[in-house]
Design a protein around this motif. Structure first.
Motif, PDB file in Angstrom:
ATOM      1  N   TRP A 122     -41.913 -10.664 -11.523  1.00 31.30           N
ATOM      2  CA  TRP A 122     -42.042 -10.385 -10.082  1.00 31.30           C
ATOM      3  C   TRP A 122     -40.656 -10.075  -9.520  1.00 31.30           C
ATOM      4  O   TRP A 122     -40.071 -10.834  -8.741  1.00 31.30           O
ATOM      5  N   ALA A 123     -40.149  -8.944  -9.906  1.00 36.23           N
ATOM      6  CA  ALA A 123     -38.787  -8.573  -9.517  1.00 36.23           C
ATOM      7  C   ALA A 123     -38.670  -8.290  -8.023  1.00 36.23           C
ATOM      8  O   ALA A 123     -37.576  -8.416  -7.434  1.00 36.23           O
ATOM      9  N   GLU A 124     -39.770  -7.908  -7.368  1.00 36.60           N
ATOM     10  CA  GLU A 124     -39.703  -7.604  -5.932  1.00 36.60           C
ATOM     11  C   GLU A 124     -39.433  -8.845  -5.069  1.00 36.60           C
ATOM     12  O   GLU A 124     -39.049  -8.727  -3.912  1.00 36.60           O
ATOM     13  N   LEU A 125     -39.649 -10.043  -5.627  1.00 35.99           N
ATOM     14  CA  LEU A 125     -39.399 -11.279  -4.886  1.00 35.99           C
ATOM     15  C   LEU A 125     -37.974 -11.798  -5.029  1.00 35.99           C
ATOM     16  O   LEU A 125     -37.627 -12.814  -4.415  1.00 35.99           O
ATOM     17  N   HIS A 126     -37.191 -11.118  -5.822  1.00 42.80           N
ATOM     18  CA  HIS A 126     -35.873 -11.660  -6.151  1.00 42.80           C
ATOM     19  C   HIS A 126     -34.984 -11.795  -4.907  1.00 42.80           C
ATOM     20  O   HIS A 126     -34.282 -12.811  -4.730  1.00 42.80           O
ATOM     21  N   ALA A 127     -34.980 -10.793  -4.041  1.00 39.49           N
ATOM     22  CA  ALA A 127     -34.119 -10.843  -2.854  1.00 39.49           C
ATOM     23  C   ALA A 127     -34.535 -11.988  -1.920  1.00 39.49           C
ATOM     24  O   ALA A 127     -33.686 -12.719  -1.385  1.00 39.49           O
TER      25      ALA A 127
ATOM     26  N   VAL B 104     -33.741 -20.113  -1.616  1.00 43.15           N
ATOM     27  CA  VAL B 104     -33.212 -21.231  -2.387  1.00 43.15           C
ATOM     28  C   VAL B 104     -32.043 -21.915  -1.682  1.00 43.15           C
ATOM     29  O   VAL B 104     -31.672 -23.043  -2.027  1.00 43.15           O
ATOM     30  N   VAL B 105     -31.499 -21.269  -0.645  1.00 44.58           N
ATOM     31  CA  VAL B 105     -30.420 -21.885   0.123  1.00 44.58           C
ATOM     32  C   VAL B 105     -30.918 -23.135   0.850  1.00 44.58           C
ATOM     33  O   VAL B 105     -30.130 -24.048   1.151  1.00 44.58           O
ATOM     34  N   LEU B 106     -32.222 -23.210   1.103  1.00 43.26           N
ATOM     35  CA  LEU B 106     -32.781 -24.393   1.762  1.00 43.26           C
ATOM     36  C   LEU B 106     -32.642 -25.655   0.915  1.00 43.26           C
ATOM     37  O   LEU B 106     -32.892 -26.753   1.410  1.00 43.26           O
ATOM     38  N   GLY B 107     -32.245 -25.500  -0.331  1.00 40.95           N
ATOM     39  CA  GLY B 107     -32.015 -26.661  -1.183  1.00 40.95           C
ATOM     40  C   GLY B 107     -30.556 -26.962  -1.438  1.00 40.95           C
ATOM     41  O   GLY B 107     -30.248 -27.972  -2.079  1.00 40.95           O
ATOM     42  N   GLN B 108     -29.667 -26.106  -0.952  1.00 45.39           N
ATOM     43  CA  GLN B 108     -28.241 -26.370  -1.128  1.00 45.39           C
ATOM     44  C   GLN B 108     -27.789 -27.459  -0.167  1.00 45.39           C
ATOM     45  O   GLN B 108     -28.203 -27.495   0.993  1.00 45.39           O
ATOM     46  N   ARG B 109     -26.916 -28.316  -0.664  1.00 45.00           N
ATOM     47  CA  ARG B 109     -26.560 -29.519   0.085  1.00 45.00           C
ATOM     48  C   ARG B 109     -25.758 -29.208   1.344  1.00 45.00           C
ATOM     49  O   ARG B 109     -25.991 -29.820   2.390  1.00 45.00           O
ATOM     50  N   GLY B 110     -24.828 -28.271   1.273  1.00 40.30           N
ATOM     51  CA  GLY B 110     -23.978 -28.003   2.430  1.00 40.30           C
ATOM     52  C   GLY B 110     -24.726 -27.425   3.617  1.00 40.30           C
ATOM     53  O   GLY B 110     -24.729 -28.018   4.710  1.00 40.30           O
ATOM     54  N   PRO B 111     -25.388 -26.272   3.484  1.00 42.18           N
ATOM     55  CA  PRO B 111     -26.083 -25.689   4.653  1.00 42.18           C
ATOM     56  C   PRO B 111     -27.184 -26.580   5.204  1.00 42.18           C
ATOM     57  O   PRO B 111     -27.330 -26.723   6.419  1.00 42.18           O
ATOM     58  N   THR B 112     -27.975 -27.181   4.332  1.00 40.59           N
ATOM     59  CA  THR B 112     -29.078 -28.016   4.823  1.00 40.59           C
ATOM     60  C   THR B 112     -28.565 -29.273   5.523  1.00 40.59           C
ATOM     61  O   THR B 112     -29.121 -29.700   6.545  1.00 40.59           O
ATOM     62  N   ALA B 113     -27.504 -29.873   4.985  1.00 41.65           N
ATOM     63  CA  ALA B 113     -26.955 -31.068   5.633  1.00 41.65           C
ATOM     64  C   ALA B 113     -26.415 -30.749   7.019  1.00 41.65           C
ATOM     65  O   ALA B 113     -26.572 -31.544   7.959  1.00 41.65           O
ATOM     66  N   VAL B 114     -25.798 -29.577   7.188  1.00 37.88           N
ATOM     67  CA  VAL B 114     -25.267 -29.199   8.502  1.00 37.88           C
ATOM     68  C   VAL B 114     -26.404 -28.990   9.497  1.00 37.88           C
ATOM     69  O   VAL B 114     -26.352 -29.458  10.651  1.00 37.88           O
ATOM     70  N   MET B 115     -27.473 -28.291   9.075  1.00 39.29           N
ATOM     71  CA  MET B 115     -28.584 -28.028   9.987  1.00 39.29           C
ATOM     72  C   MET B 115     -29.294 -29.314  10.400  1.00 39.29           C
ATOM     73  O   MET B 115     -29.574 -29.540  11.587  1.00 39.29           O
TER      74      MET B 115
END
Length: 338
Positions: A76-81, A87-98
């Motif tokens: 499903w290459a069309e979903l890559h973008a 997946v940023v919703l799981g990164q610690r820095g951005p999610t912790a700030v929000m």
């Protein structure tokens, strides 16, 4: 002329905080009930079972390799973008700030530090537990696998369990944990579950984690949320300590600026009447029968005495009691009557 002192920004901040209630009455702190304790023990047993299944290279490891050979990012290459951003919703820095921004606003409105302190405790537990498991087991990821069909354990990696997945469970789940009403808690629990599920599957789609990594990440994040009620007394003590420090430094700031707290109103003076002998507790002196009760009048010395009209007028200047002409000297007065 008296002028009003211009308030500073810090004064306005303290005034705004003082207008808010100390803590909303409808918010109850979760406790470690028997149901929650049983759920925590079951989740911990499931955590150990997943680790054991990967260590012994069971069917779970074979499923990991099948998914890796399937290569979802090519199917499903069309979903890559979209997945790259999701997946940023799981990164610690951005999610912790929000999440910290939202909980900070709640702390401001409710005049309590519990939301921010609960977030800090949960992130600390996440870093300690998940970080220790990652570097302790040292599993390699799909892109760095060395032997087909092996568990890739203790080879210097750091992907087991999935940090993105565990962070998504804890960061978005803390909103449901701190919800004010049961209905809000149910809605936020569903939203955080869907978000963390999507983050975990996104890492599998991108090929950065095994499927078992994501499964263990979900369980690790749930364990932290279930264990938070054990840390509520610590959070309450830390909140009291921080507010105590704030009041201390605010008093020091007021003293440095020359502001003095308004004095209490002084009550009107109370007029007290002198106590008599009986009210003061002093017994009256007994009067003997041999002497009269009243003292006789004093007698003047024998000799000629002039009337008040015959005395010399008092001079306006001089001493207060000028000597009189008719007065005899002190040494020449006759003896008084016995």
């Amino acid at each position: 002329m008296r002028t009003e002192r211009k308030t500073t920004r810090l004064d306005r901040v303290f005034a705004r905080l003082d207008r808010e209630p100390e803590r909303p009455a409808h918010i109850d702190v979760p406790r470690m009930s028997r149901h929650r304790t049983v759920l925590f023990g079951s989740t911990l047993a499931f955590y150990v079972a997943i680790v054991w299944a990967v260590v012994i290279t069971s069917w779970l490891v074979r499923l990991d390799w099948q998914v890796m050979f399937f290569r979802p990012y090519e199917q499903w290459a069309e979903l890559h973008a979209f997945v790259d951003y999701y997946v940023v919703l799981g990164q610690r820095g951005p999610t912790a700030v929000m999440v910290a921004a939202w909980l900070g606003w709640r702390s401001w409105r409710q005049h309590t530090l519990r939301p921010l302190l609960a977030l800090a405790v949960s992130l600390l537990l996440l870093n300690v537990t998940v970080g220790a498991a990652k570097y302790g087991m040292g599993r390699l990821g799909p892109h760095y696998a060395t032997e087909i069909g092996s568990s890739e354990m203790w080879l210097g990696g750091s992907i087991f369990p999935s940090g993105h997945t565990a962070n998504a469970v804890v960061t978005w789940g803390i909103l449901a944990y701190l919800a004010s009403t049961p209905r809000t808690r149910r809605w936020l629990s569903a939203v955080s579950a869907v978000t963390s599920l999507g983050v975990g599957l996104s890492t599998v789609y991108l090929g950065t984690h095994w499927l078992s990594d994501v499964l263990l990440g979900w369980v690790a994040g749930l364990l932290i949320l279930l264990a938070l009620p054990w840390f509520e007394p610590l959070i309450a003590r830390a909140e009291d300590r921080i507010f105590g420090w704030r009041d201390h430094w605010r008093d020091r700031w007021d003293a440095r600026r020359g502001r003095v707290a308004p004095a209490a109103p002084v009550a009107a003076p109370v007029m007290l009447k002198p106590l008599t002998g009986r009210e003061a507790g002093v017994a009256p002196e007994p009067v003997s029968a041999s002497r009269p009760a009243a003292r006789p009048p004093a007698r003047l010395a024998q000799g000629p005495h002039s009337t008040r009209a015959e005395r010399a007028p008092v001079a306006p200047a001089g001493g207060r009691r000028p000597p009189y002409v008719e007065r005899h000297p002190r040494g020449n007065t006759p003896a008084t009557r016995s």
